[in-house]
Design a protein around this motif. Structure first.
Motif, short mmCIF file in Angstrom:
data_model
loop_
_atom_site.label_atom_id
_atom_site.label_comp_id
_atom_site.label_asym_id
_atom_site.label_seq_id
_atom_site.Cartn_x
_atom_site.Cartn_y
_atom_site.Cartn_z
N LEU A 1 -40.95 -9.41 -36.06
CA LEU A 1 -40.70 -8.11 -35.97
C LEU A 1 -41.22 -6.87 -35.69
CD1 LEU A 1 -37.89 -6.69 -36.55
CD2 LEU A 1 -38.12 -6.43 -38.45
N CYS A 2 -42.35 -7.24 -36.02
CA CYS A 2 -43.49 -5.97 -35.97
C CYS A 2 -44.14 -5.69 -34.68
CB CYS A 2 -44.74 -5.44 -36.96
SG CYS A 2 -43.75 -5.07 -39.01
N ASP A 3 -44.81 -7.20 -34.16
CA ASP A 3 -45.47 -6.89 -33.62
C ASP A 3 -44.02 -6.43 -31.72
OD1 ASP A 3 -47.08 -7.91 -34.05
OD2 ASP A 3 -47.21 -9.95 -33.02
N SER A 4 -42.78 -6.76 -32.04
CA SER A 4 -41.48 -6.88 -31.56
C SER A 4 -41.76 -5.49 -30.63
CB SER A 4 -40.73 -7.17 -30.87
OG SER A 4 -40.06 -7.05 -32.21
N PHE A 5 -41.11 -4.32 -31.73
CA PHE A 5 -41.43 -2.81 -31.57
C PHE A 5 -42.64 -2.65 -31.69
CE2 PHE A 5 -42.35 1.07 -34.27
CZ PHE A 5 -41.30 2.14 -33.76
N LEU A 6 -44.36 -2.94 -31.53
CA LEU A 6 -44.94 -2.07 -31.48
C LEU A 6 -45.43 -2.24 -30.00
CD1 LEU A 6 -47.80 -2.63 -34.23
CD2 LEU A 6 -46.06 -0.27 -33.59
N GLU A 7 -44.85 -3.56 -29.42
CA GLU A 7 -44.89 -4.01 -28.25
C GLU A 7 -44.01 -3.24 -27.25
OE1 GLU A 7 -46.16 -8.67 -29.09
OE2 GLU A 7 -44.70 -8.05 -28.71
N MET A 8 -43.18 -2.28 -27.98
CA MET A 8 -42.66 -2.07 -26.99
C MET A 8 -42.94 -0.16 -26.98
SD MET A 8 -38.77 -0.01 -27.97
CE MET A 8 -39.28 0.69 -28.70
N VAL A 9 -43.62 0.24 -27.67
CA VAL A 9 -44.25 1.41 -27.90
C VAL A 9 -45.56 1.25 -26.59
CG1 VAL A 9 -45.73 2.61 -29.28
CG2 VAL A 9 -43.70 1.95 -30.20
N LYS A 10 -45.99 -0.01 -26.87
CA LYS A 10 -46.87 -0.50 -25.73
C LYS A 10 -46.92 -0.23 -24.30
CE LYS A 10 -51.72 -2.22 -25.53
NZ LYS A 10 -52.38 -1.72 -26.37
N THR A 11 -45.82 0.17 -24.38
CA THR A 11 -44.98 -0.53 -23.02
C THR A 11 -45.27 1.42 -22.25
OG1 THR A 11 -43.19 -1.40 -23.24
CG2 THR A 11 -43.74 -0.63 -21.50
N MET A 12 -45.09 1.91 -23.19
CA MET A 12 -46.13 3.91 -22.88
C MET A 12 -47.21 3.71 -21.72
SD MET A 12 -45.76 5.46 -26.38
CE MET A 12 -46.23 7.10 -25.80
N ASN A 13 -47.99 2.74 -22.09
CA ASN A 13 -49.18 3.16 -21.73
C ASN A 13 -49.80 1.31 -21.26
OD1 ASN A 13 -50.65 5.72 -21.51
ND2 ASN A 13 -49.96 5.51 -23.65
N LEU A 14 -48.94 0.72 -20.95
CA LEU A 14 -49.41 -0.64 -20.03
C LEU A 14 -49.56 -1.02 -18.48
CD1 LEU A 14 -49.73 -3.27 -21.90
CD2 LEU A 14 -47.41 -4.34 -21.29
N SER A 15 -49.98 -1.06 -17.77
CA SER A 15 -50.43 -0.89 -16.67
C SER A 15 -49.99 -2.08 -16.10
CB SER A 15 -51.85 -1.80 -16.25
OG SER A 15 -52.57 -3.08 -15.80
N LYS A 16 -49.54 -2.28 -14.23
CA LYS A 16 -48.03 -3.16 -13.33
C LYS A 16 -49.51 -4.75 -14.36
CE LYS A 16 -46.58 -4.29 -9.50
NZ LYS A 16 -46.05 -4.04 -7.93
N GLU A 17 -50.67 -4.37 -13.62
CA GLU A 17 -52.08 -5.21 -13.77
C GLU A 17 -51.59 -5.70 -14.91
OE1 GLU A 17 -52.54 -2.46 -12.65
OE2 GLU A 17 -52.58 -3.24 -10.42
N SER A 18 -52.13 -5.68 -16.17
CA SER A 18 -51.72 -6.22 -18.08
C SER A 18 -50.17 -6.81 -17.76
CB SER A 18 -51.71 -4.78 -18.35
OG SER A 18 -53.00 -4.46 -18.74
N ILE A 19 -48.83 -6.19 -17.91
CA ILE A 19 -47.75 -6.96 -18.24
C ILE A 19 -47.55 -8.09 -17.32
CG2 ILE A 19 -46.54 -5.63 -16.06
CD1 ILE A 19 -44.82 -6.17 -19.44
N THR A 20 -48.18 -8.10 -16.25
CA THR A 20 -47.80 -9.52 -15.87
C THR A 20 -48.39 -10.80 -15.91
OG1 THR A 20 -48.11 -8.19 -13.53
CG2 THR A 20 -48.56 -10.43 -13.37
N LYS A 21 -50.05 -10.14 -16.50
CA LYS A 21 -50.56 -10.84 -17.31
C LYS A 21 -49.68 -11.55 -19.03
CE LYS A 21 -55.26 -10.09 -15.90
NZ LYS A 21 -56.36 -9.11 -16.17
N LYS A 22 -49.42 -9.92 -19.53
CA LYS A 22 -48.58 -10.59 -20.60
C LYS A 22 -47.43 -11.67 -20.32
CE LYS A 22 -51.20 -7.08 -22.66
NZ LYS A 22 -51.63 -7.69 -24.02
N TYR A 23 -46.77 -11.33 -19.84
CA TYR A 23 -44.99 -11.75 -19.86
C TYR A 23 -45.38 -12.22 -17.92
CZ TYR A 23 -40.47 -11.08 -20.16
OH TYR A 23 -38.65 -11.55 -20.45
N ALA A 24 -45.22 -13.16 -18.44
CA ALA A 24 -45.55 -14.09 -17.15
C ALA A 24 -44.02 -15.11 -16.77
CB ALA A 24 -46.65 -16.39 -17.26
N ILE A 25 -43.60 -14.96 -15.64
CA ILE A 25 -42.41 -14.93 -15.02
C ILE A 25 -42.32 -16.69 -14.62
CG2 ILE A 25 -40.17 -14.41 -13.64
CD1 ILE A 25 -41.33 -11.91 -13.81
N GLN A 26 -42.32 -17.44 -14.84
CA GLN A 26 -42.38 -19.06 -14.43
C GLN A 26 -41.17 -18.97 -13.34
OE1 GLN A 26 -44.23 -21.40 -17.03
NE2 GLN A 26 -44.25 -18.79 -16.97
#
Length: 302
Positions: free
Chosen positions: A73-98
């Motif tokens: 729960l804490c991970d998911s909340f803070l990951e939403m906050v992390k989105t503020m400064n998350l690059s396109k390259e980073s999100i592609t690695k962290k959120y892999a679409i199959q």
């Protein structure tokens, strides 16, 4: 007062968003200890939900799920906050679409309603817009604090996604059809409706409760394809997403067919890794009220 609260909170949110991986999740560990042991945020709700849904599991097994859930729960909340400064390259690695090609194929013909549940990480689904040609929309509920609402819209608008409310959805679809363009609409659909507005009841995790069927009604009315999004947590900060088609011809489906299939897929997901579901919601609070609701409707029909 709303502005003051936002101005006090925003610097902390920004600071958290730029922390490196090990410090970011170290902070999440500390937050989970505070939330679980000190604040005891909705502990009784979580315990009750787990006991209700998993009566055959031992108390120790449910306690393990509970503790793992609060960490997530804490991970998911803070990951939403992390989105503020998350690059396109980073999100592609962290959120892999199959299998994004499934969406890419359907969007050539019609607009798509992507449905998911409060499971794993639903906020990063907005990154789907990095891989499609259609315009992407995130259907969300407004936050009472206008400044935090504007902030959440800005965060969710990363990668050219457009946040819209439920009330704006139909108008947006109609406008897109008039303009001859398709859209991909993301919607979280496992909430508990108000009993006074409940129209459909179904077993969810073995318990009969009112179910929101707005996604089905919308898809059937507006002729949208419906696709289920399954998100799995691979490890901390990393997820994989996979699409499954529920229907490409919603008007031809039977009443309840789309909703039932969504619930079935959501249940399978929860049974696989229950600690990643949002147990703090009172999802089963209206169980046992179906007969009462039926009597009210019967009186109104007379």
């Amino acid at each position: 007062m709303q502005l003051l609260v936002f101005l006090l909170a925003y610097p902390l949110l920004w600071f958290i968003s730029v922390l490196p991986h090990h410090l970011f999740y170290g902070f999440s560990n500390l937050l989970s200890i505070l939330i679980y042991h000190v604040v005891r945020y909705r502990r009784k709700v979580v315990e009750s939900n787990l006991e209700l849904v998993f009566p055959k599991k031992t108390k120790e097994e449910r306690k393990r799920i509970e503790k793992e859930f609060y960490k997530h729960l804490c991970d998911s909340f803070l990951e939403m906050v992390k989105t503020m400064n998350l690059s396109k390259e980073s999100i592609t690695k962290k959120y892999a679409i199959q299998n994004i090609e499934l969406i890419q194929q359907i969007e050539k013909e019609k607009s798509i309603l992507v449905v998911c549940s409060h499971y794993a990480n639903w906020e990063w689904t907005t990154s789907i817009n990095n891989h499609i040609k259609s315009k992407g929309y995130a259907v969300y509920t407004r936050i009472s604090n206008n400044y935090f609402d504007a902030w959440s819209r800005k965060v969710r608008a990363r990668w050219n996604t457009t946040p819209i409310t439920q009330q704006e959805t139909v108008k947006t679809i109609i406008k897109n059809k008039r303009d001859g363009i398709t859209g991909v609409f993301g919607m979280v659909s496992d909430q508990s409706p108000q009993v006074s507005r409940s129209q459909y009841w179904k077993e969810f995790m073995g318990i009969r409760v009112p179910v929101i069927n707005g996604a089905e009604i919308l898809a059937r009315k507006m002729d949208l394809a419906v696709v289920f999004l399954k998100v799995s947590k691979v490890k901390r900060g990393y997820y994989k997403a996979e699409f499954s088609t529920i229907t490409t011809d919603a008007p031809a489906t039977e009443k309840g067919e789309i909703t039932n299939q969504f619930l079935k897929m959501t249940e399978q997901q929860i049974y696989e890794r229950p600690e990643h579901y949002l147990w703090t919601h009172k999802r089963w609070k209206h169980r046992g009220k179906e007969a009462q609701r039926a009597k009210v409707l019967a009186k109104k029909s007379k």
